[in-house]
Design a protein around this motif. Structure first.
Motif, PDB file in Angstrom:
ATOM      1  N   ALA A 295      24.592  20.512  23.709  1.00 19.52           N
ATOM      2  CA  ALA A 295      24.206  21.723  24.436  1.00 19.52           C
ATOM      3  C   ALA A 295      24.882  22.951  23.835  1.00 19.52           C
ATOM      4  O   ALA A 295      24.256  24.010  23.690  1.00 19.52           O
ATOM      5  CB  ALA A 295      24.579  21.578  25.917  1.00 19.52           C
ATOM      6  N   ALA A 296      26.155  22.812  23.477  1.00 16.95           N
ATOM      7  CA  ALA A 296      26.894  23.932  22.883  1.00 16.95           C
ATOM      8  C   ALA A 296      26.300  24.324  21.538  1.00 16.95           C
ATOM      9  O   ALA A 296      26.142  25.517  21.231  1.00 16.95           O
ATOM     10  CB  ALA A 296      28.363  23.557  22.719  1.00 16.95           C
ATOM     11  N   ARG A 297      25.963  23.337  20.735  1.00 14.97           N
ATOM     12  CA  ARG A 297      25.395  23.634  19.415  1.00 14.97           C
ATOM     13  C   ARG A 297      24.032  24.320  19.560  1.00 14.97           C
ATOM     14  O   ARG A 297      23.722  25.266  18.822  1.00 14.97           O
ATOM     15  CB  ARG A 297      25.274  22.353  18.586  1.00 14.97           C
ATOM     16  N   ALA A 298      23.237  23.869  20.512  1.00 16.22           N
ATOM     17  CA  ALA A 298      21.929  24.492  20.727  1.00 16.22           C
ATOM     18  C   ALA A 298      22.091  25.963  21.136  1.00 16.22           C
ATOM     19  O   ALA A 298      21.369  26.841  20.642  1.00 16.22           O
ATOM     20  CB  ALA A 298      21.159  23.729  21.800  1.00 16.22           C
ATOM     21  N   LEU A 299      23.024  26.244  22.036  1.00 18.46           N
ATOM     22  CA  LEU A 299      23.281  27.618  22.452  1.00 18.46           C
ATOM     23  C   LEU A 299      23.749  28.481  21.287  1.00 18.46           C
ATOM     24  O   LEU A 299      23.283  29.606  21.096  1.00 18.46           O
ATOM     25  CB  LEU A 299      24.345  27.646  23.552  1.00 18.46           C
ATOM     26  N   LEU A 300      24.688  27.945  20.519  1.00 16.94           N
ATOM     27  CA  LEU A 300      25.262  28.723  19.429  1.00 16.94           C
ATOM     28  C   LEU A 300      24.239  29.002  18.340  1.00 16.94           C
ATOM     29  O   LEU A 300      24.117  30.139  17.864  1.00 16.94           O
ATOM     30  CB  LEU A 300      26.475  27.970  18.851  1.00 16.94           C
ATOM     31  N   TYR A 301      23.500  27.992  17.934  1.00 11.53           N
ATOM     32  CA  TYR A 301      22.510  28.197  16.881  1.00 11.53           C
ATOM     33  C   TYR A 301      21.418  29.156  17.353  1.00 11.53           C
ATOM     34  O   TYR A 301      20.925  29.987  16.588  1.00 11.53           O
ATOM     35  CB  TYR A 301      21.893  26.859  16.462  1.00 11.53           C
ATOM     36  N   ARG A 302      21.022  29.048  18.628  1.00 15.74           N
ATOM     37  CA  ARG A 302      20.014  29.968  19.149  1.00 15.74           C
ATOM     38  C   ARG A 302      20.520  31.406  19.130  1.00 15.74           C
ATOM     39  O   ARG A 302      19.802  32.326  18.731  1.00 15.74           O
ATOM     40  CB  ARG A 302      19.635  29.575  20.581  1.00 15.74           C
ATOM     41  N   ALA A 303      21.762  31.596  19.567  1.00 16.55           N
ATOM     42  CA  ALA A 303      22.332  32.946  19.587  1.00 16.55           C
ATOM     43  C   ALA A 303      22.407  33.522  18.179  1.00 16.55           C
ATOM     44  O   ALA A 303      22.090  34.704  17.961  1.00 16.55           O
ATOM     45  CB  ALA A 303      23.715  32.920  20.230  1.00 16.55           C
ATOM     46  N   ALA A 304      22.830  32.698  17.208  1.00 20.02           N
ATOM     47  CA  ALA A 304      22.926  33.158  15.822  1.00 20.02           C
ATOM     48  C   ALA A 304      21.560  33.531  15.272  1.00 20.02           C
ATOM     49  O   ALA A 304      21.386  34.569  14.613  1.00 20.02           O
ATOM     50  CB  ALA A 304      23.570  32.078  14.959  1.00 20.02           C
ATOM     51  N   VAL A 307      20.351  36.887  16.630  1.00 25.23           N
ATOM     52  CA  VAL A 307      20.988  38.022  15.961  1.00 25.23           C
ATOM     53  C   VAL A 307      20.312  38.272  14.627  1.00 25.23           C
ATOM     54  O   VAL A 307      19.994  39.414  14.269  1.00 25.23           O
ATOM     55  CB  VAL A 307      22.496  37.775  15.769  1.00 25.23           C
ATOM     56  N   ASP A 308      20.072  37.201  13.865  1.00 22.33           N
ATOM     57  CA  ASP A 308      19.447  37.351  12.550  1.00 22.33           C
ATOM     58  C   ASP A 308      18.011  37.860  12.644  1.00 22.33           C
ATOM     59  O   ASP A 308      17.504  38.487  11.716  1.00 22.33           O
ATOM     60  CB  ASP A 308      19.488  36.016  11.798  1.00 22.33           C
ATOM     61  N   GLU A 309      17.356  37.592  13.768  1.00 20.56           N
ATOM     62  CA  GLU A 309      15.992  38.069  13.978  1.00 20.56           C
ATOM     63  C   GLU A 309      15.962  39.504  14.489  1.00 20.56           C
ATOM     64  O   GLU A 309      14.891  40.081  14.694  1.00 20.56           O
ATOM     65  CB  GLU A 309      15.273  37.157  14.977  1.00 20.56           C
ATOM     66  N   GLY A 310      17.155  40.078  14.712  1.00 19.63           N
ATOM     67  CA  GLY A 310      17.222  41.438  15.210  1.00 19.63           C
ATOM     68  C   GLY A 310      17.116  41.548  16.711  1.00 19.63           C
ATOM     69  O   GLY A 310      16.809  42.631  17.238  1.00 19.63           O
ATOM     70  N   ASN A 311      17.383  40.442  17.426  1.00 16.47           N
ATOM     71  CA  ASN A 311      17.277  40.435  18.886  1.00 16.47           C
ATOM     72  C   ASN A 311      18.572  39.956  19.546  1.00 16.47           C
ATOM     73  O   ASN A 311      18.550  39.023  20.359  1.00 16.47           O
ATOM     74  CB  ASN A 311      16.119  39.534  19.328  1.00 16.47           C
ATOM     75  N   PRO A 312      19.699  40.582  19.241  1.00 16.51           N
ATOM     76  CA  PRO A 312      20.944  40.164  19.882  1.00 16.51           C
ATOM     77  C   PRO A 312      20.973  40.627  21.333  1.00 16.51           C
ATOM     78  O   PRO A 312      20.247  41.544  21.713  1.00 16.51           O
ATOM     79  CB  PRO A 312      22.011  40.887  19.066  1.00 16.51           C
ATOM     80  N   SER A 313      21.790  39.974  22.137  1.00 14.23           N
ATOM     81  CA  SER A 313      21.931  40.422  23.522  1.00 14.23           C
ATOM     82  C   SER A 313      23.325  40.108  24.027  1.00 14.23           C
ATOM     83  O   SER A 313      23.958  39.142  23.585  1.00 14.23           O
ATOM     84  CB  SER A 313      20.891  39.749  24.424  1.00 14.23           C
ATOM     85  N   ILE A 314      23.790  40.929  24.942  1.00  8.07           N
ATOM     86  CA  ILE A 314      25.100  40.711  25.551  1.00  8.07           C
ATOM     87  C   ILE A 314      25.143  39.361  26.247  1.00  8.07           C
ATOM     88  O   ILE A 314      26.120  38.617  26.146  1.00  8.07           O
ATOM     89  CB  ILE A 314      25.399  41.840  26.556  1.00  8.07           C
TER      90      ILE A 314
END
Length: 385
Positions: A295-304, A307-314
């Motif tokens: 679950a942690a890896r899925a969250l982290l990879y999704r967040a990364a 960001v790379d797609e130009g859609n970061p969020s708080i």
């Protein structure tokens, strides 16, 4: 290793760093911890392979890659040496990112190519005795005198201080209260009036060269001003990216290492005439650990990737950081428990794994601070799927 939807280049980066960390960093990780020595020499082979300054544009010698590649590198290093993974941020962390995003052209050309080559190590200095989560309470002052700034004050919890060459320092530039009066300057290690204080002995991550900084009439040229007062929100934006690339992948890598080691232990360890792994209650604990890590890896990879797609969020940043922190504490603590007395012994890695991740729930913004950020987004209606 699993694919996780990674590109061929990303898998190559991940696997090559894994092999390097396994062969070169892992065998000496316990020594760095016990002797409080920063394994800064481990950055050299990473630089030779082109993995330092990975995100830097090609014009400064970098590969121009994204947050996802950064996360993969840090995760694999941390599986074998968390201290090296943290020191890696001296070349790929918040300070280089801030210089790239906010520095002058002169500053970029002066520092970025050397950072990419692994020849110039940098540190990020924000915290003070009364300015941790309350970053707007920084008291260290930088006063303009002609063509210089004169700095007075002190800083705490500066990771990499004992091995770094260049420091990004948060300072108060005006008498305005809070963030409004704050800015940032760059200070070289050998600047008169600048002293790197005693090594800070912490529970874990003992090989990160963490120390306090002292400024006593430290004079720097005005050209070393990175960010004038009133623009600190921009610097916090840089820190948000570092909260994805720095802290969570370290926690994930250490948790993965703890999990793999304890699986081997319970399969090999005999109790009452059979392997520990035959115990169903223990099997459920392993299953919980595996679910936590995935679950942690899925969250982290999704967040990364976002960001790379130009859609970061708080909310992405805060959910990822808080969950991965707490996951790592749970997994390493459970591994220590399942190892029994071995889990408490320095002859085994389990207690070191726990110590190394425990402080990550405090650094880079406490878990509680991030939960407050998540709640604000939820209550404001900005948190949407």
């Amino acid at each position: 290793m699993k694919d996780y939807g990674l590109t061929e280049e990303q898998r190559l980066i991940r696997d090559s760093v894994h092999d390097l960390a396994h062969d070169k960093f892992g065998p000496h990780a316990a020594t760095a911890d016990k002797q409080y020595q920063a394994p800064v020499h481990n950055l050299k082979p990473l630089a030779e392979m082109g993995y330092t300054g990975l995100f830097m544009p090609e014009q400064y010698g970098g590969a121009g890659l994204g947050v996802m590649e950064n996360v993969l590198v840090v995760e694999q290093i941390a599986r074998y040496c968390a201290n090296t993974a943290i020191l890696y941020s001296c070349t790929d962390g918040a300070t280089p990112r801030a210089i790239l995003a906010l520095g002058s052209e002169a500053q970029k050309h002066a520092y970025l190519p050397a950072i990419v080559r692994g020849e110039l190590l940098t540190a990020w200095s924000m915290s003070e005795a009364n300015a941790g989560s309350d970053v707007g309470n920084v008291q260290t002052r930088a006063v303009r005198e002609g063509d210089d700034f004169v700095i007075n004050g002190s800083k705490l919890w500066c990771t990499g201080a004992q091995v770094s060459d260049l420091f990004l320092v948060w300072v108060r530039l005006t008498n305005d209260t809070g963030m409004k009066g704050m800015g940032a300057v760059l200070v070289h290690r050998d600047t008169p009036g600048f002293t790197i204080g005693k090594h800070l002995d912490l529970l874990g991550l003992r090989g990160t060269g963490m120390a306090e900084l002292v400024f006593e009439n430290c004079r720097i040229p005005a050209s070393n001003l990175l960010l004038e007062a009133g623009r600190m929100r921009e610097l916090l934006g840089v820190l948000d990216a570092d909260r994805i690339t720095g802290n969570p992948p370290v926690c994930l890598g250490v948790a993965q290492a703890a999990f793999e080691n304890i699986v081997r232990h319970v399969k090999d360890r005999q109790q009452f005439g059979k392997p520990l792994a035959d115990n169903q209650g223990l099997q459920w604990k392993l299953a919980d650990m595996a679910m936590d890590i995935e679950a942690a890896r899925a969250l982290l990879y999704r967040a990364a990737q976002r960001v790379d797609e130009g859609n970061p969020s708080i909310v992405d940043t805060s959910i990822t950081k808080a969950f991965v922190n707490q996951m790592a504490v749970r997994v390493t603590n459970e591994a220590m428990q399942l190892a029994g007395a071995c889990g408490l012994s320095e002859d085994y890695p389990y207690e070191r794994y726990f110590r190394d991740v425990r402080g990550m729930s405090i650094g880079y913004g406490t878990v509680e601070i991030h939960k407050s950020s998540i709640a604000r987004e939820v209550l404001s209606g900005r948190y949407t799927h």
